[in-house]
Design a protein around this motif. Sequence first.
Motif, PDB file in Angstrom:
ATOM      1  N   TYR A  59       0.866  -1.196   0.000  1.00 12.92           N
ATOM      2  CA  TYR A  59       0.000   0.000   0.000  1.00 12.92           C
ATOM      3  C   TYR A  59       0.889   1.226   0.000  1.00 12.92           C
ATOM      4  O   TYR A  59       1.620   1.471   0.956  1.00 12.92           O
ATOM      5  N   GLU A  74       0.900   5.025   0.343  1.00 16.28           N
ATOM      6  CA  GLU A  74      -0.059   5.957   0.973  1.00 16.28           C
ATOM      7  C   GLU A  74       0.518   7.360   1.068  1.00 16.28           C
ATOM      8  O   GLU A  74       1.571   7.573   1.684  1.00 16.28           O
ATOM      9  N   GLY A 107      -6.378  12.936   2.455  1.00 24.87           N
ATOM     10  CA  GLY A 107      -6.479  14.368   2.175  1.00 24.87           C
ATOM     11  C   GLY A 107      -5.156  15.006   1.815  1.00 24.87           C
ATOM     12  O   GLY A 107      -5.016  16.232   1.878  1.00 24.87           O
ATOM     13  N   GLY A 117      -4.584   8.215  -1.144  1.00 23.62           N
ATOM     14  CA  GLY A 117      -4.192   9.449  -0.472  1.00 23.62           C
ATOM     15  C   GLY A 117      -4.167  10.630  -1.423  1.00 23.62           C
ATOM     16  O   GLY A 117      -3.339  10.688  -2.336  1.00 23.62           O
ATOM     17  N   GLY A 118      -5.137  11.525  -1.251  1.00 29.37           N
ATOM     18  CA  GLY A 118      -5.129  12.778  -2.010  1.00 29.37           C
ATOM     19  C   GLY A 118      -5.644  12.689  -3.432  1.00 29.37           C
ATOM     20  O   GLY A 118      -5.525  13.659  -4.182  1.00 29.37           O
ATOM     21  N   GLY A 178     -11.107   8.356  -0.798  1.00 30.43           N
ATOM     22  CA  GLY A 178     -11.842   8.662   0.434  1.00 30.43           C
ATOM     23  C   GLY A 178     -12.451  10.047   0.386  1.00 30.43           C
ATOM     24  O   GLY A 178     -13.578  10.248  -0.061  1.00 30.43           O
ATOM     25  N   ASN A 179     -11.634  11.032   0.786  1.00 37.08           N
ATOM     26  CA  ASN A 179     -12.096  12.428   0.910  1.00 37.08           C
ATOM     27  C   ASN A 179     -12.915  12.957  -0.261  1.00 37.08           C
ATOM     28  O   ASN A 179     -13.889  13.672  -0.066  1.00 37.08           O
TER      29      ASN A 179
HETATM   30  C1  1GP Z   1      -6.179   7.344   3.040  1.00 34.10           C
HETATM   31  O1  1GP Z   1      -5.520   6.319   1.027  1.00 34.10           O
HETATM   32  C2  1GP Z   1      -6.617   6.755   1.753  1.00 34.10           C
HETATM   33  O2  1GP Z   1      -5.673   6.415   3.894  1.00 34.10           O
HETATM   34  C3  1GP Z   1      -7.536   7.671   1.016  1.00 34.10           C
HETATM   35  O3  1GP Z   1      -7.097   9.001   1.023  1.00 34.10           O
HETATM   36  O4  1GP Z   1      -9.083  10.291   1.763  1.00 34.10           O
HETATM   37  O5  1GP Z   1      -7.236  11.419   0.520  1.00 34.10           O
HETATM   38  O6  1GP Z   1      -8.757   9.839  -0.650  1.00 34.10           O
HETATM   39  P1  1GP Z   1      -8.098  10.196   0.650  1.00 34.10           P
END
Ligand code: 1GP
Length: 246
Positions: A172, A174, A178, A203-204, A225-226
């Motif tokens: 993973y 990462e 955000g 991530g992001g 996610g975000n």
């Molecule tokens: C975080 O990889 C995940 O651990 C998802 O990140 O919320 O930025 O999309 P985001």
Amino acid sequence: MNIFNYLIDTIKKRGAVFCVLIDPDKTPYQGLEGFVKKSKDLNVDAIFVGSSLLLNDSFDKMVQQIKSHSEIPVILFPGSPKQVSQYADAILFLSLISGRNPNFLFGDHVIAAPSIRENKIEPIATGYMLVESSSVSTTEFISNTRPIPRNKPDIAAAHALAAEYIGLKLIYLEAGSGAPQTVPDEMIRAVNQICSLPLIVGGGITTPDQARAKVAAGADIIVVGNSLENNWKDNLILEYAKAIHN
Ligand code: 1GP
């Protein structure tokens, strides 16, 4: 169903896996239910549930609710050994291999293992690597570890190769939830070239185009996610799915 095999099959069938991350700290269950019910039709392949902090005590209830409405696998992405729930299908059994903090390499695992067994959840051994973004991530701060410099793809590749030799099943990469900057495509390419394990990248990521570029660079599983939290727009989710799948 064996969830690891499901992920591998989905990579073969669809080119890459689209996972949506639900963070119980950030997402009230209200409003989420509609997304969970439709997630299969929206071409989401799996739901990750987890939080780097967990500021509330409704984790188990949230996983139960998600699972009860979900037609796709629910996989725990835990920030601590407290985040084990009997309602999940599988758990990413994470070792923070980019850091040298023994608790996160092999410590919390010992605390979590008996309850994973007791609750009959499938553990998936995952080498978790923090990659430098332009701000300090919660995981970096909490784990007291340094991320891999974003301009050092060779360091990331060496970590991934060592993880494969040790016998982990997934990698993973990462950037942090955000994160202002995503994992560099060049780093994904370098890891993909040297390591044959399936590669999760997250991530992001805020646009389907970014997700498409990560898959083109060699990512097998994309986590968003975000960008979707509290913004469960069918069109946007479908666009992500289209960008990630072949
Ligand atoms: C975080 O990889 C995940 O651990 C998802 O990140 O919320 O930025 O999309 P985001």
